[in-house]
Write a protein that holds these residues in place. Structure first.
Motif, PDB file in Angstrom:
ATOM      1  N   TYR A   1       0.860  -1.181   0.000  1.00  0.00           N
ATOM      2  CA  TYR A   1       0.000   0.000   0.000  1.00  0.00           C
ATOM      3  C   TYR A   1       0.899   1.236   0.000  1.00  0.00           C
ATOM      4  O   TYR A   1       1.825   1.350   0.818  1.00  0.00           O
ATOM      5  N   VAL A   2       0.635   2.155  -0.926  1.00  0.00           N
ATOM      6  CA  VAL A   2       1.453   3.352  -1.084  1.00  0.00           C
ATOM      7  C   VAL A   2       0.549   4.579  -1.052  1.00  0.00           C
ATOM      8  O   VAL A   2      -0.499   4.610  -1.710  1.00  0.00           O
ATOM      9  N   TYR A   3       0.960   5.594  -0.286  1.00  0.00           N
ATOM     10  CA  TYR A   3       0.195   6.841  -0.267  1.00  0.00           C
ATOM     11  C   TYR A   3       1.112   8.039  -0.015  1.00  0.00           C
ATOM     12  O   TYR A   3       2.230   7.901   0.507  1.00  0.00           O
ATOM     13  N   GLU A   4       0.602   9.205  -0.403  1.00  0.00           N
ATOM     14  CA  GLU A   4       1.356  10.450  -0.301  1.00  0.00           C
ATOM     15  C   GLU A   4       0.554  11.475   0.493  1.00  0.00           C
ATOM     16  O   GLU A   4      -0.663  11.550   0.387  1.00  0.00           O
ATOM     17  N   ARG A   5       1.269  12.271   1.294  1.00  0.00           N
ATOM     18  CA  ARG A   5       0.716  13.481   1.884  1.00  0.00           C
ATOM     19  C   ARG A   5       1.513  14.646   1.305  1.00  0.00           C
ATOM     20  O   ARG A   5       2.746  14.634   1.348  1.00  0.00           O
ATOM     21  N   LYS A   6       0.838  15.645   0.767  1.00  0.00           N
ATOM     22  CA  LYS A   6       1.543  16.741   0.100  1.00  0.00           C
ATOM     23  C   LYS A   6       0.978  18.086   0.532  1.00  0.00           C
ATOM     24  O   LYS A   6      -0.234  18.286   0.567  1.00  0.00           O
ATOM     25  N   TYR A   7       1.890  19.014   0.837  1.00  0.00           N
ATOM     26  CA  TYR A   7       1.515  20.370   1.216  1.00  0.00           C
ATOM     27  C   TYR A   7       2.531  21.327   0.618  1.00  0.00           C
ATOM     28  O   TYR A   7       3.711  21.284   0.963  1.00  0.00           O
TER      29      TYR A   7
ATOM     30  N   VAL B   1       5.906  10.311   1.563  1.00  0.00           N
ATOM     31  CA  VAL B   1       5.400   9.139   0.855  1.00  0.00           C
ATOM     32  C   VAL B   1       5.645   7.910   1.724  1.00  0.00           C
ATOM     33  O   VAL B   1       6.756   7.700   2.222  1.00  0.00           O
ATOM     34  N   VAL B   2       4.594   7.109   1.898  1.00  0.00           N
ATOM     35  CA  VAL B   2       4.671   5.919   2.741  1.00  0.00           C
ATOM     36  C   VAL B   2       4.486   4.671   1.881  1.00  0.00           C
ATOM     37  O   VAL B   2       3.545   4.588   1.083  1.00  0.00           O
ATOM     38  N   PHE B   3       5.403   3.716   2.037  1.00  0.00           N
ATOM     39  CA  PHE B   3       5.293   2.386   1.419  1.00  0.00           C
ATOM     40  C   PHE B   3       5.124   1.388   2.565  1.00  0.00           C
ATOM     41  O   PHE B   3       5.904   1.386   3.521  1.00  0.00           O
ATOM     42  N   MET B   4       4.125   0.499   2.462  1.00  0.00           N
ATOM     43  CA  MET B   4       3.853  -0.448   3.535  1.00  0.00           C
ATOM     44  C   MET B   4       3.555  -1.820   2.942  1.00  0.00           C
ATOM     45  O   MET B   4       2.666  -1.976   2.112  1.00  0.00           O
ATOM     46  N   ASN B   5       4.330  -2.816   3.362  1.00  0.00           N
ATOM     47  CA  ASN B   5       4.170  -4.185   2.875  1.00  0.00           C
ATOM     48  C   ASN B   5       3.173  -4.926   3.759  1.00  0.00           C
ATOM     49  O   ASN B   5       3.409  -5.142   4.945  1.00  0.00           O
TER      50      ASN B   5
END
Length: 616
Positions: free
Chosen positions: A551-557, A563-567
């Motif tokens: 699962y990959v997600y980004e927080r941007k400001y 950016v988080v990568f989680m197995n």
């Protein structure tokens, strides 16, 4: 015969005078107020023996006595004062009957500078939830208070009082600040003078008094001040749906309509979907909203305007008096929607940045969203409640990190699928997110005691990097356990080291096990990194459908991002970074968890249940 009759009347009148002359005003609520509030109306509740027959006057020429309300019970008077022209002052409320009178001194205080500019908690904060009776005992002299109904302390009984208090919390503010939390949420600290189970605080018997076994009103103000000095906000737990049956307002009811079902016990159904159900019957709605939580917790009739004003004023009193930053409102959907909406509006009018979170324990995000301010689901009604509790996400997290993740379902797909439905929320950033609290099983389970911390680390990483306002339950940092199946008392165990004589003091690293220190250090690193991090506090969320269980997600400001990568699997995985190029602005990034710069090539490998948190 006529003379005897006149004598009898005179005797009765004399008796009434004597009764009034010897009466004592037992309660004045609120005990004082402030000049210059935006809402100029003040309700003063007076409680004493047979006072309702008195004529009422006030000594101040700046204050208008708008209304005197005499209720069914002669022991009560309600005064409504107009303070629109009032300056800070001391004045008298006079109760007069015949030639006899009683004067009640009253004070309008001067407001503190910028009192209305209280900073509420928000998505830049992390709340550290504490049950005061179970955290630390800083003053053993208040463990037992003579005259209070539950006069025992027994740390071996999970349902008895254990002696924790405000001084104990105050003594460990440095610990909380160094951990990295930015706010403390205290389970109720107002008086709970109940015969049993008073440790948890949810059966209030005096809305204007700190429970003396925790300390004093002044002691609470001192705790708030010291917390603020250390950069910690304070959130106060309140309960407007019900009180304890030892509350004088119930034991000697002002009127039959002060409580629902005229003060007679009718059990609620606990069906919290009912108030928002478009097909519900009036009977079902009345039972869930007006029904009592338990027999010892009578349910307020908030449609009674006097009850509504009494409750609203009590919360504003604590905000103004103690300078708290937020309120967590218990059992929010069980209360009257319109009254609670008016309450939220009244608080926001006085304190525009103040925040209230309502306990919305419902298993559906659609139904939770109904209770949030500006919800399209509840329109045209509006709760005016800025923050609601994301119980459905808690349920998903308590399963997601146990399961293997496929590309279609299970494991981390639960999180992706749930967040993809955030369109139902008016403001997803104002959701309180949590893994557990004082009413649920603790996230860390005893069967993990000999396992690694992968599940723990993944869950906390997600909690502290996704949208919303995270809450951590005290003891999470030292792997405290508790299963709800064994009773609520064991969900609320004592923090080891909070009592003199404890053989282990987990406030100190030297007394913690290696695994506890690993957990503490991991959480501390994330919390300290999150503190003041605008990318996490304000950044937009973008996520990708899980691929190969990752699962990959980004927080941007602005021009910054995380950016988080989680197995989500128990095996090593390597993925092609080309699929994520839209959120990878550079060929290298700072790794938050390992404190190193990492070169990002074409591929990225994640260990079993591995995590990467990259800061650009």
């Amino acid at each position: 015969m006529k003379r005897n009759f006149l004598f009898a009347i005179l005797l009765v009148l004399f008796s009434c005078h004597q009764t009034f002359a010897t009466s004592i005003v037992k309660k004045v609520a609120p005990t004082f107020w402030w000049a210059g509030m935006k809402n100029p109306e003040l309700q003063v509740l007076l409680y004493g023996d047979n006072i309702s027959s008195a004529e009422v006057s006030i000594s101040s020429k700046e204050i208008t006595l708008q209304e005197v309300v005499k209720l069914e019970n002669p022991n009560y008077l309600l005064l409504y004062l107009d303070l629109s022209e009032a300056t800070p002052q001391n004045f008298s409320i006079t109760l007069k009957e015949g030639k006899k009178s009683t004067e009640i001194p009253y004070e309008l205080k001067e407001r503190k500078s910028k009192a209305s500019e209280v900073e509420g908690f928000n998505s830049g904060d992390v709340l550290y939830l504490i049950m005061p009776d179970r955290f630390a005992n800083g003053d053993s002299s208040n463990d037992i208070i003579p005259g209070m109904l539950e006069a025992r302390v027994d740390r071996n009984d999970p349902y008895a009082r254990h002696g924790g208090d405000l001084k104990g919390i105050e003594n460990h503010l440095d610990y909380i600040a160094e951990l990295g939390a930015t706010s403390i949420w205290l389970n109720p600290v107002q008086e709970n003078d109940m015969k049993g189970g008073s440790y948890h605080g949810y059966a209030i018997t005096d809305y204007y008094q700190i429970d003396r076994r925790f300390g004093s009103n002044e002691g609470f103000c001192n705790l708030v001040t010291k917390a603020h000095d250390k950069g910690l906000k304070v959130v106060m737990d309140m309960i407007f749906n019900h009180c304890g049956d030892e509350n004088y307002l119930f034991k000697d009811m002002p009127s039959k309509d002060w409580f629902n079902f005229k003060g007679n016990y009718v059990q609620t159904t606990f069906k919290t979907a009912t108030p928002s159900d478009p097909y519900t019957s009036e009977e079902a709605k009345k039972t869930v909203v007006d029904g009592w939580f338990t027999q010892c917790m009578p349910d307020f009739n908030q449609r009674n305007r006097h009850v509504a004003v009494y409750l609203i004023q009590s919360s504003i009193w604590w905000i103004e008096y103690a300078g708290i930053n937020g309120i967590r409102q218990d059992t929010h959907p069980y209360a009257d929607f319109d009254m609670m909406s008016n309450w939220c509006k009244a608080v926001t009018n006085e304190y525009p940045d103040f925040n209230i979170v309502g306990e919305t324990w419902i298993g559906s995000n659609v139904l939770v969203s109904y209770w949030q301010k500006d919800s399209k689901v509840s329109a045209p009604k509006n709760s005016n409640l800025r923050t609601v509790m994301d119980f459905p996400l808690m349920d998903q997290m308590n399963s997601a990190f146990d399961e293997e993740t496929t590309d279609w379902n299970g494991g981390l797909c639960r999180l992706y699928d749930y967040l993809a439905q955030d369109i139902v929320y008016a403001d997803p950033m104002n959701l309180l997110t949590f893994l557990d609290n004082h009413d649920t099983s603790r996230f860390y389970r005893s069967d993990e005691a000999t396992k690694n911390l992968d599940r723990y680390k993944q869950a906390l990483t997600f909690l502290l990097t996704t949208r919303g306002i995270p809450q951590i339950y005290y003891g999470t940092e030292i792997l405290m356990v508790g299963d709800k199946a064994n009773g609520d008392g064991l969900l609320r165990c004592d923090f080891p080291g909070g009592w003199k004589g404890d053989t282990i003091n987990c406030f100190n690293a030297t007394d913690r096990t290696p695994q506890q220190n690993e957990a503490f250090s991991f959480l501390q690193k994330l919390l300290q990194w999150r503190k003041g991090n605008e990318v996490i506090a304000k950044g937009k969320l973008k996520h990708f459908t899980p691929h190969k269980g990752i699962y990959v997600y980004e927080r941007k400001y602005g021009n910054k991002s995380v950016v988080v990568f989680m197995n989500g699997n128990n095996r090593e995985q390597t993925i092609d970074l080309a699929n994520y190029k839209e959120i990878l602005p550079a060929s290298s990034a700072y790794s938050v968890l390992t404190d190193e710069n990492v070169k990002l090539g074409e591929k990225l490998t994640l260990q079993s249940r591995g995590i990467w948190v990259f800061s650009f």
